[in-house]
Design a protein around this motif. Structure first.
Motif, PDB file in Angstrom:
ATOM      1  N   CYS A  11       0.849  -1.191   0.000  1.00 19.21           N
ATOM      2  CA  CYS A  11       0.000   0.000   0.000  1.00 19.21           C
ATOM      3  C   CYS A  11       0.883   1.239   0.000  1.00 19.21           C
ATOM      4  CB  CYS A  11      -0.938   0.039   1.211  1.00 19.21           C
ATOM      5  SG  CYS A  11      -0.092   0.296   2.783  1.00 19.21           S
ATOM      6  N   VAL A  47       0.124  -4.450  -7.964  1.00 18.46           N
ATOM      7  CA  VAL A  47      -0.099  -3.003  -7.926  1.00 18.46           C
ATOM      8  C   VAL A  47      -1.089  -2.642  -9.024  1.00 18.46           C
ATOM      9  CG1 VAL A  47       2.161  -2.473  -6.955  1.00 18.46           C
ATOM     10  CG2 VAL A  47       1.879  -2.561  -9.443  1.00 18.46           C
ATOM     11  N   ALA A  53       1.405   3.246  -8.141  1.00 12.69           N
ATOM     12  CA  ALA A  53       2.097   2.020  -8.546  1.00 12.69           C
ATOM     13  C   ALA A  53       3.528   2.332  -8.943  1.00 12.69           C
ATOM     14  CB  ALA A  53       1.359   1.355  -9.701  1.00 12.69           C
ATOM     15  N   THR A  77      -3.796   1.216  -6.865  1.00 14.80           N
ATOM     16  CA  THR A  77      -2.925   0.638  -5.849  1.00 14.80           C
ATOM     17  C   THR A  77      -3.535   0.917  -4.475  1.00 14.80           C
ATOM     18  OG1 THR A  77      -1.020   1.010  -7.282  1.00 14.80           O
ATOM     19  CG2 THR A  77      -0.568   0.675  -4.940  1.00 14.80           C
TER      20      THR A  77
END
Length: 262
Positions: A11, A47, A53, A77
């Motif tokens: 994340c 992603v 990403a 993402t």
């Protein structure tokens, strides 16, 4: 050189107060920290196709993480919204993005099995694959975070060698009983990290405790993942449990000194 396969979620940690964004996620962080202390690591996950990403993958490439098996799926993402309160990170809304669609391929599993160990966690989406990987002789580590119960634990715990929990408690008989219970279900070692109270591990024979390494705390993001990285490197090096826990505490202390996971 020891090689760790870090599998599952990622994340961007977005700090709403400042607008800053840092790449993170449990297995991503462990991969970076494992590399920081002299190992090699691969990250296997997914992603999106958004700007986050690119930020995440470029940051991981700079840290020398092998991304040859990262999946790019159309969409966003994952994002975790974060606030800082007196140096403690407070997690807010979590946007999963493309992660619910992440699944390991046969090639991914073969690649993971070329490593010395695999690590994943609660949101990794791969608990159903752990048995196949472990059957190939690859030890499996799993971070159950702050969830001592639940469907993921039920699905995963029997195929885990090293189980980790981040618990908000002071230890005592109740914690020891919990560690005994989980260890009896499959893991070789079960470890609970307890924040400033250190950590407690159980290997089926004895309990081992370890204190913290004092430092000036700037941000607690990634502290638990750092501990896991240090601990697992110690395990792969064949060190005694006490040394593995101490290396985890030392690695965690370094991460606490700066903002963001890494």
């Amino acid at each position: 050189m020891l090689r760790l396969a870090a599998v599952g979620d990622n994340c961007m940690d977005v700090y709403d107060q400042t607008g800053e964004a840092y790449p993170g996620g449990n297995p991503v962080n462990v991969a970076v920290y494992f590399t920081r202390i002299g190992g090699r690591a691969s990250y296997i996950g997914a992603v999106g196709t958004d700007r986050y990403a690119g930020l995440l993958t470029r940051a991981l490439e700079k840290k020398k993480i092998d991304l040859s098996h990262i999946q790019v799926l159309k969409g966003s993402t994952a994002v975790t919204h974060v606030s800082l309160v007196n140096g403690e990170r407070v997690l807010g809304e979590y946007e999963e993005g493309v992660l619910p669609r992440f699944r390991l391929t046969e090639e991914d599993i073969r690649f993971i099995c070329s490593h010395d160990m695999m690590v994943t966690g609660l949101w990794g989406m791969v608990e159903q694959d752990l048995g196949r990987i472990r059957a190939q002789g690859v030890p499996v580590a799993f971070d159950f975070a702050d969830k001592p119960r639940g469907p993921v634990l039920e699905a995963a715990v029997g195929n885990v060698d090293y189980a980790f929990f981040g618990l908000d408690c002071s230890g005592g008989p109740e914690l020891e009983a919990f560690l005994r219970e989980i260890q009896a279900r499959g893991p070789k070692v079960v470890t609970a990290t307890l924040g400033e109270k250190g950590s407690l591990a159980y290997d089926g024979r004895r309990f081992v405790s370890c204190g913290i390494v004092p430092c000036r705390v700037v941000d607690t993001m990634g502290a638990g993942d750092s501990y896991i990285a240090g601990f697992l490197k110690g395990i792969l090096e064949g060190r005694p449990l006490e040394d593995c826990m101490r290396q985890g505490a030392e690695c965690s202390s370094e991460t606490l000194k700066y903002s963001g996971a890494w």
